[in-house]
Write a protein that holds these residues in place. Structure first.
Motif, PDB file in Angstrom:
ATOM      1  N   SER A 193       0.875  -1.165   0.000  1.00 25.43           N
ATOM      2  CA  SER A 193       0.000   0.000   0.000  1.00 25.43           C
ATOM      3  C   SER A 193       0.916   1.220   0.000  1.00 25.43           C
ATOM      4  CB  SER A 193      -0.879  -0.039   1.258  1.00 25.43           C
ATOM      5  OG  SER A 193      -1.276   1.261   1.607  1.00 25.43           O
ATOM      6  N   THR A 194       0.861   2.010  -1.084  1.00 31.57           N
ATOM      7  CA  THR A 194       1.791   3.147  -1.193  1.00 31.57           C
ATOM      8  C   THR A 194       1.094   4.436  -1.602  1.00 31.57           C
ATOM      9  OG1 THR A 194       2.198   2.693  -3.531  1.00 31.57           O
ATOM     10  CG2 THR A 194       3.704   1.666  -1.961  1.00 31.57           C
ATOM     11  N   GLU A 195       1.764   5.545  -1.292  1.00 30.49           N
ATOM     12  CA  GLU A 195       1.422   6.842  -1.896  1.00 30.49           C
ATOM     13  C   GLU A 195       2.460   7.028  -3.011  1.00 30.49           C
ATOM     14  OE1 GLU A 195      -1.209   8.337  -0.553  1.00 30.49           O
ATOM     15  OE2 GLU A 195      -1.279   6.839   1.038  1.00 30.49           O
ATOM     16  N   ASP A 197       5.205   8.745  -3.194  1.00 29.20           N
ATOM     17  CA  ASP A 197       6.606   8.679  -2.771  1.00 29.20           C
ATOM     18  C   ASP A 197       6.760   8.104  -1.367  1.00 29.20           C
ATOM     19  OD1 ASP A 197       5.317  10.631  -1.462  1.00 29.20           O
ATOM     20  OD2 ASP A 197       6.826  12.185  -1.745  1.00 29.20           O
ATOM     21  N   TYR A 198       5.757   7.356  -0.929  1.00 29.35           N
ATOM     22  CA  TYR A 198       5.766   6.907   0.461  1.00 29.35           C
ATOM     23  C   TYR A 198       5.111   5.531   0.571  1.00 29.35           C
ATOM     24  CZ  TYR A 198       4.533   6.902   5.409  1.00 29.35           C
ATOM     25  OH  TYR A 198       4.398   6.564   6.727  1.00 29.35           O
ATOM     26  N   ILE A 199       5.734   4.654   1.375  1.00 29.62           N
ATOM     27  CA  ILE A 199       5.136   3.325   1.578  1.00 29.62           C
ATOM     28  C   ILE A 199       4.316   3.336   2.868  1.00 29.62           C
ATOM     29  CG2 ILE A 199       5.653   0.902   2.109  1.00 29.62           C
ATOM     30  CD1 ILE A 199       8.196   1.142   0.469  1.00 29.62           C
ATOM     31  N   ASN A 200       3.037   3.013   2.758  1.00 26.56           N
ATOM     32  CA  ASN A 200       2.258   2.836   4.000  1.00 26.56           C
ATOM     33  C   ASN A 200       2.663   1.530   4.663  1.00 26.56           C
ATOM     34  OD1 ASN A 200       0.661   5.168   3.670  1.00 26.56           O
ATOM     35  ND2 ASN A 200      -0.617   4.070   2.184  1.00 26.56           N
ATOM     36  N   HIS A 201       2.561   0.461   3.893  1.00 23.94           N
ATOM     37  CA  HIS A 201       3.047  -0.814   4.398  1.00 23.94           C
ATOM     38  C   HIS A 201       3.268  -1.802   3.253  1.00 23.94           C
ATOM     39  CE1 HIS A 201      -1.434  -1.453   4.654  1.00 23.94           C
ATOM     40  NE2 HIS A 201      -1.064  -2.468   3.921  1.00 23.94           N
ATOM     41  N   VAL A 202       4.067  -2.794   3.560  1.00 21.62           N
ATOM     42  CA  VAL A 202       4.320  -3.885   2.609  1.00 21.62           C
ATOM     43  C   VAL A 202       3.929  -5.166   3.333  1.00 21.62           C
ATOM     44  CG1 VAL A 202       6.105  -5.135   1.309  1.00 21.62           C
ATOM     45  CG2 VAL A 202       6.321  -2.664   1.650  1.00 21.62           C
ATOM     46  N   VAL A 203       3.236  -6.061   2.638  1.00 22.10           N
ATOM     47  CA  VAL A 203       2.919  -7.371   3.223  1.00 22.10           C
ATOM     48  C   VAL A 203       3.605  -8.437   2.376  1.00 22.10           C
ATOM     49  CG1 VAL A 203       1.067  -9.067   3.512  1.00 22.10           C
ATOM     50  CG2 VAL A 203       0.736  -6.713   4.302  1.00 22.10           C
ATOM     51  N   ILE A 204       4.413  -9.251   3.024  1.00 19.83           N
ATOM     52  CA  ILE A 204       5.079 -10.324   2.276  1.00 19.83           C
ATOM     53  C   ILE A 204       4.581 -11.665   2.817  1.00 19.83           C
ATOM     54  CG2 ILE A 204       7.266 -11.302   1.499  1.00 19.83           C
ATOM     55  CD1 ILE A 204       8.524  -8.590   1.852  1.00 19.83           C
ATOM     56  N   GLY A 205       3.888 -12.391   1.953  1.00 18.90           N
ATOM     57  CA  GLY A 205       3.288 -13.675   2.351  1.00 18.90           C
ATOM     58  C   GLY A 205       4.158 -14.829   1.871  1.00 18.90           C
TER      59      GLY A 205
END
Ligand code: BTN
Length: 326
Positions: A193-195, A197-205
């Motif tokens: 989930s990004t803007e 120039d900014y990462i809100n979060h990354v999910v790695i499954g």
């Protein structure tokens, strides 16, 4: 308290007295007795010997919050665990937890998924009790275009963890499959989930075929499990704990450089196609080349038949062995 009790029992090869436990947690003997009984109900075999105390004899193969907290030896990775007996997909759950503000390193595990997601919209077979289905939530302070490299950091950590736990010669198929004897053992799916120039979060499954004994017919030729290869059943929590330990170290090395410079040699030493012929399948063209290894951006360096070298990007191409999947 139950995971703390488990941790204490595990750390001590002998017996931990009821008194020690009461003092440590500031609760009554009855409260300790109740917690131990709950652990027994959950499948832990705990021996209680008069005048000596409690001793752990065996643990069940579970990936619950208390089991994982009691075996994890990390600073931030997996220090918050959310376990689901059955869920749609741990990636979906981790994304929701990300939106609710859960911290960097939050780990989501499940015993079963009924909407397990694979790459390219595929379904990930996720039967109950036999494999690892986990997703880690990250909040890296890096530009969004660098985030795909994190998938390779997880692939490397998973391969290293599996090697340590099983002694098996697992290898990485670029960018992020882990293979054993030419078949797929692990799949990894990253969602962000990004803007701009900014990462809100990354999910790695991460899906790891651990104790699964058979696959649906269409996967038989392509997929394998640790059990199928070795005939040995391994505790899933142990595998998760060792992977998280490697991941924490590798993540720090990645963040230092903000690229894979510190990790690429380790990664390349595990690359299944290294120095071998591969088919590069792109939208515009397909060609045969020799895979040389990744560069610091996680791109695969290949040498074409005319000797020309170039870097291919995972978002744009996929790689197959010349004779099949690997
Ligand atoms: C692939 O297609 O190779 C990626 C498979 C990723 C599967 C894992 S299982 C845990 C996590 N939850 C999901 O729904 N998918 C990933």
């Amino acid at each position: 308290m139950k995971s703390e009790i488990l941790k204490m029992l595990r750390e001590d090869d002998g017996y931990v007295s009821g008194q020690q436990l009461c003092e440590k947690f500031g609760v009554s003997r009855t409260a300790i007795w109740k917690a131990i009984n709950q652990l027994k109900e959950e499948g832990y075999q705990v021996e209680a010997v008069r005048n000596r105390g409690y001793h752990i004899v065996s643990s069940p193969d579970v990936v619950t919050e208390e089991e994982l907290i009691s075996v994890l030896d990390t600073v931030w990775a997996g220090q918050q665990v959310f376990f689901f007996e059955k869920t749609d997909s741990t990636n979906i759950q981790a994304k929701q937890l990300g939106e609710k503000g859960m911290p960097h390193g939050t780990l989501v595990t499940a015993n079963q998924q009924d909407k397990g997601r694979g790459r390219r919209g595929r379904f990930w077979e996720s039967p109950a009790g036999s494999s690892i289905y986990m997703s880690i939530l990250l909040r890296p302070e890096i530009p969004p275009d660098k985030a795909p490299m994190l998938t390779l950091v997880v692939a490397l950590s998973t391969a290293e963890g599996l090697k340590e736990c099983t002694g098996l010669d697992v290898q990485i198929k670029w960018p992020n499959d882990i293979v054993l004897n030419g078949k797929k053992l692990v799949g990894i799916l990253t969602e962000m989930s990004t803007e701009i120039d900014y990462i809100n979060h990354v999910v790695i499954g991460v899906g790891i075929n651990v104790n699964i004994q058979t696959f649906p017919e269409e996967l038989n030729e392509k997929a394998t499990s640790i059990y199928i290869e070795t005939g040995q059943k391994i505790k899933r929590s142990k595998i998760i704990a060792v992977i998280m330990k490697y991941f924490e170290k590798n993540y720090a090395l990645f963040m230092q450089a903000q690229n894979l410079e510190n990790l690429k040699d380790k990664y390349n030493s595990l690359l299944v196609n290294r120095e071998k012929e591969v088919r590069i399948l792109g939208a515009k063209e397909q060609f045969t080349a020799i895979a040389l290894g990744i560069n610091r951006h996680g791109e695969l360096l290949v040498r074409r038949e005319d000797g020309q070298e170039e870097a291919v990007f995972a978002g744009e191409v996929s790689v197959r062995g010349v004779y099949g999947y690997v």
